[in-house]
Design a protein around this motif. Sequence first.
Motif, PDB file in Angstrom:
ATOM      1  N   THR A 191       0.840  -1.184   0.000  1.00 51.46           N
ATOM      2  CA  THR A 191       0.000   0.000   0.000  1.00 51.46           C
ATOM      3  C   THR A 191       0.882   1.242   0.000  1.00 51.46           C
ATOM      4  O   THR A 191       1.968   1.242   0.613  1.00 51.46           O
ATOM      5  CB  THR A 191      -0.957   0.020   1.211  1.00 51.46           C
ATOM      6  OG1 THR A 191      -1.764   1.193   1.163  1.00 51.46           O
ATOM      7  CG2 THR A 191      -0.196   0.000   2.527  1.00 51.46           C
ATOM      8  N   GLN A 248      -9.172  -4.750  -5.561  1.00 55.30           N
ATOM      9  CA  GLN A 248      -8.732  -3.507  -4.934  1.00 55.30           C
ATOM     10  C   GLN A 248      -7.460  -2.980  -5.578  1.00 55.30           C
ATOM     11  O   GLN A 248      -7.311  -1.775  -5.779  1.00 55.30           O
ATOM     12  CB  GLN A 248      -8.476  -3.725  -3.438  1.00 55.30           C
ATOM     13  CG  GLN A 248      -9.713  -3.871  -2.574  1.00 55.30           C
ATOM     14  CD  GLN A 248      -9.334  -4.254  -1.162  1.00 55.30           C
ATOM     15  OE1 GLN A 248      -9.084  -5.417  -0.866  1.00 55.30           O
ATOM     16  NE2 GLN A 248      -9.280  -3.275  -0.288  1.00 55.30           N
ATOM     17  N   HIS A 252      -9.158  -1.172  -9.175  1.00 59.08           N
ATOM     18  CA  HIS A 252      -9.613  -0.339  -8.059  1.00 59.08           C
ATOM     19  C   HIS A 252     -10.922   0.373  -8.362  1.00 59.08           C
ATOM     20  O   HIS A 252     -11.878   0.316  -7.579  1.00 59.08           O
ATOM     21  CB  HIS A 252      -8.520   0.680  -7.725  1.00 59.08           C
ATOM     22  CG  HIS A 252      -8.845   1.579  -6.574  1.00 59.08           C
ATOM     23  ND1 HIS A 252      -9.567   2.737  -6.720  1.00 59.08           N
ATOM     24  CD2 HIS A 252      -8.533   1.493  -5.262  1.00 59.08           C
ATOM     25  CE1 HIS A 252      -9.694   3.324  -5.550  1.00 59.08           C
ATOM     26  NE2 HIS A 252      -9.076   2.594  -4.654  1.00 59.08           N
ATOM     27  N   ASP A 253     -10.998   1.041  -9.496  1.00 63.93           N
ATOM     28  CA  ASP A 253     -12.188   1.843  -9.794  1.00 63.93           C
ATOM     29  C   ASP A 253     -13.405   0.980 -10.095  1.00 63.93           C
ATOM     30  O   ASP A 253     -14.540   1.403  -9.889  1.00 63.93           O
ATOM     31  CB  ASP A 253     -11.912   2.773 -10.978  1.00 63.93           C
ATOM     32  CG  ASP A 253     -10.984   3.915 -10.590  1.00 63.93           C
ATOM     33  OD1 ASP A 253     -10.605   3.990  -9.405  1.00 63.93           O
ATOM     34  OD2 ASP A 253     -10.640   4.724 -11.463  1.00 63.93           O
ATOM     35  N   TYR A 255     -13.935  -1.873  -8.541  1.00 64.44           N
ATOM     36  CA  TYR A 255     -14.305  -2.491  -7.268  1.00 64.44           C
ATOM     37  C   TYR A 255     -15.105  -1.523  -6.397  1.00 64.44           C
ATOM     38  O   TYR A 255     -16.102  -1.901  -5.790  1.00 64.44           O
ATOM     39  CB  TYR A 255     -13.031  -2.935  -6.557  1.00 64.44           C
ATOM     40  CG  TYR A 255     -13.248  -3.614  -5.229  1.00 64.44           C
ATOM     41  CD1 TYR A 255     -13.800  -4.883  -5.163  1.00 64.44           C
ATOM     42  CD2 TYR A 255     -12.873  -2.990  -4.040  1.00 64.44           C
ATOM     43  CE1 TYR A 255     -13.983  -5.524  -3.945  1.00 64.44           C
ATOM     44  CE2 TYR A 255     -13.045  -3.623  -2.819  1.00 64.44           C
ATOM     45  CZ  TYR A 255     -13.604  -4.887  -2.779  1.00 64.44           C
ATOM     46  OH  TYR A 255     -13.780  -5.515  -1.567  1.00 64.44           O
ATOM     47  N   TYR A 256     -14.662  -0.263  -6.351  1.00 67.44           N
ATOM     48  CA  TYR A 256     -15.317   0.723  -5.497  1.00 67.44           C
ATOM     49  C   TYR A 256     -16.364   1.495  -6.294  1.00 67.44           C
ATOM     50  O   TYR A 256     -16.187   1.754  -7.486  1.00 67.44           O
ATOM     51  CB  TYR A 256     -14.284   1.705  -4.933  1.00 67.44           C
ATOM     52  CG  TYR A 256     -13.325   1.069  -3.952  1.00 67.44           C
ATOM     53  CD1 TYR A 256     -13.725   0.778  -2.658  1.00 67.44           C
ATOM     54  CD2 TYR A 256     -12.030   0.744  -4.327  1.00 67.44           C
ATOM     55  CE1 TYR A 256     -12.857   0.200  -1.753  1.00 67.44           C
ATOM     56  CE2 TYR A 256     -11.154   0.166  -3.428  1.00 67.44           C
ATOM     57  CZ  TYR A 256     -11.573  -0.104  -2.142  1.00 67.44           C
ATOM     58  OH  TYR A 256     -10.712  -0.693  -1.255  1.00 67.44           O
ATOM     59  N   ARG A 261     -14.804   5.917  -4.474  1.00 70.24           N
ATOM     60  CA  ARG A 261     -13.667   6.362  -5.273  1.00 70.24           C
ATOM     61  C   ARG A 261     -13.272   7.796  -4.946  1.00 70.24           C
ATOM     62  O   ARG A 261     -12.114   8.187  -5.119  1.00 70.24           O
ATOM     63  CB  ARG A 261     -13.979   6.220  -6.764  1.00 70.24           C
ATOM     64  CG  ARG A 261     -13.552   4.883  -7.330  1.00 70.24           C
ATOM     65  CD  ARG A 261     -13.815   4.800  -8.811  1.00 70.24           C
ATOM     66  NE  ARG A 261     -15.155   4.298  -9.079  1.00 70.24           N
ATOM     67  CZ  ARG A 261     -16.053   4.936  -9.796  1.00 70.24           C
ATOM     68  NH1 ARG A 261     -15.775   6.109 -10.324  1.00 70.24           N
ATOM     69  NH2 ARG A 261     -17.235   4.409 -10.000  1.00 70.24           N
ATOM     70  N   THR A 264     -10.867   7.411  -1.860  1.00 69.88           N
ATOM     71  CA  THR A 264      -9.696   6.542  -1.925  1.00 69.88           C
ATOM     72  C   THR A 264      -8.827   6.938  -3.109  1.00 69.88           C
ATOM     73  O   THR A 264      -9.289   7.579  -4.043  1.00 69.88           O
ATOM     74  CB  THR A 264     -10.121   5.065  -2.087  1.00 69.88           C
ATOM     75  OG1 THR A 264     -10.928   4.922  -3.263  1.00 69.88           O
ATOM     76  CG2 THR A 264     -10.912   4.589  -0.877  1.00 69.88           C
ATOM     77  N   ARG A 266      -6.566   6.038  -6.384  1.00 69.56           N
ATOM     78  CA  ARG A 266      -6.623   5.043  -7.451  1.00 69.56           C
ATOM     79  C   ARG A 266      -5.463   4.063  -7.377  1.00 69.56           C
ATOM     80  O   ARG A 266      -5.616   2.875  -7.667  1.00 69.56           O
ATOM     81  CB  ARG A 266      -6.642   5.770  -8.794  1.00 69.56           C
ATOM     82  CG  ARG A 266      -6.797   4.906 -10.001  1.00 69.56           C
ATOM     83  CD  ARG A 266      -7.147   5.761 -11.202  1.00 69.56           C
ATOM     84  NE  ARG A 266      -8.539   6.193 -11.170  1.00 69.56           N
ATOM     85  CZ  ARG A 266      -9.033   7.185 -11.915  1.00 69.56           C
ATOM     86  NH1 ARG A 266      -8.239   7.863 -12.721  1.00 69.56           N
ATOM     87  NH2 ARG A 266     -10.304   7.502 -11.841  1.00 69.56           N
ATOM     88  N   TYR A 269      -3.075   0.673  -3.760  1.00 70.23           N
ATOM     89  CA  TYR A 269      -2.621  -0.693  -3.558  1.00 70.23           C
ATOM     90  C   TYR A 269      -1.890  -1.197  -4.799  1.00 70.23           C
ATOM     91  O   TYR A 269      -2.252  -0.855  -5.929  1.00 70.23           O
ATOM     92  CB  TYR A 269      -3.802  -1.625  -3.264  1.00 70.23           C
ATOM     93  CG  TYR A 269      -4.583  -1.249  -2.029  1.00 70.23           C
ATOM     94  CD1 TYR A 269      -3.972  -1.184  -0.786  1.00 70.23           C
ATOM     95  CD2 TYR A 269      -5.948  -0.962  -2.110  1.00 70.23           C
ATOM     96  CE1 TYR A 269      -4.689  -0.837   0.348  1.00 70.23           C
ATOM     97  CE2 TYR A 269      -6.674  -0.620  -0.983  1.00 70.23           C
ATOM     98  CZ  TYR A 269      -6.042  -0.551   0.234  1.00 70.23           C
ATOM     99  OH  TYR A 269      -6.748  -0.205   1.353  1.00 70.23           O
TER     100      TYR A 269
END
Length: 506
Positions: A191, A248, A252-253, A255-256, A261, A264, A266, A269
């Motif tokens: 991360t 994730q 990422h985009d 998933y959320y 978004r 968090t 982009r 992780y």
Amino acid sequence: MLKILGKIGLLVPALAVGAVWLVVLRLKGVPVPLLVTYGLLLAGSVVGLLWPGVLGRRATRGRVLAFLGVPVGLGTLGLYLAVVYYVTDLPVLLALAAAACLTWTAALFLRVRRAAGDRGARQTRRAFLAGGAGLALGVLSGLSVDQVERRRREVLARGEQERQAAVRAPGGRRRIAGGAVRVFPIHTGDTVVTYGQFYGGLDGWEGLNGYVRTLVGKAQITVPVHAYLIDHPRHGLMLVDTGVNWEQARDHDGYYDMTSRLLTERDEYRMSPGQDLRVQLARLGYDAKEISTVFLTHVHDDHAGGLRYLPQATVVMDRRDWEHGVLYPYSFALVKDNLSFPAFDSGAFGAFPASQDHFGDGSVILLPTPGHSPGHMCVLLRLDAGSVLFMGDTLYTLPHLAVDQVRQMTIGGADTIHQMEAARRIQNLLASDPRIVPLFAHDNTRYHSDLVASAFAQGVLDEDGVRELRTHMEAVLTPDWRLRPGHTPRFVPPASGTGLGSVDFR
């Protein structure tokens, strides 16, 4: 007077929402000069719509909309598309545009009723055009749903291909048989965090000030995200935390959702195909479907993401974290009916006034360590050669045990006090029993990368492994929990001046 108070009542929340939006954009890396220009236009349009005269004697709400509102609207759309937009938003955006056109249509028809002659005819034509556009956009919104789902399936299919290739790569092994308790550290990716967030708790990174500095600070580093597999001869397969999941890190985009978004980053992780939790379990000879119990130290998403792969597992966590912690529902969607909340009624354990003997045989002891989150807990596992203490995020690394010299960002107030109390209890527990070794979720020092990896290479921690880990701990920390020379962290900027830095210890 009431009219003025009403306008003020509109101004304050409008400016507050605008400020939050600016903070979000800064979190997304939008340059400060652009944010300042955009923020001034945004504030000017809000004030101008409420009090046009402030912008000049000839100013009207229509002119404010034309000269400030339109640039702000286009700027907002452009910034959103640049830093937040993902293809899954397309149906929603088209539906919103359709709703706006249909609303405009209704307003035009109301004006037609009050207009006459050519003016009424023009309003009617505009109404029909707006209505047609609204209907067309609505149809496109419906049609785009299938296209978006198809693209999502393609992304997931590529991920599955990568995962299978990683499982088949050389180096995998069969499950190790035997009656001993085995522990396997699992590195589920990294991360990206600001250096101060990780090491600056004594330098002003606390509470609201710490969060603001996290948003604007660009001195960033990567740190590992560890979970731990436990193969227990009596209690089956268990995990302490589950790390980050593939979506994730690699999608990422997708998933959320849109709101998440906004909050968090982009690229927060990073994960290679081989670091996927399912891949690592398979390469150790296990299957994620065999995991029966997950001990979740806390609900943060870098510890709970892998729950997506474990719908059959019982998830043991502190009730306070479930009710008051900051969690994302996606990770918990498949296990929310499998939660188990310890009562912490097994009496004192060492320096801890409360504990939970989870299985009733002393093999797994849960210890409440609130502070980093409302219901954070640590997990102590007894082995033949000693015990391991899974720290979660109470303390990030071995040097963080020197809490008066090295400290991560804390929430502030009572939460910081509780976290430091938990850290002192952990110090006392480690000092009272030289056969307990700590295992961390984010340790980025050679303690984990070299010594822990070596000691648990076959899953069984023997007496020599305990001795080596404790000897290293004593080489880093004095008996009164101070850092010895050579172990104080220092941020090393990237060589190119941009990108991610690293950590040196001196």
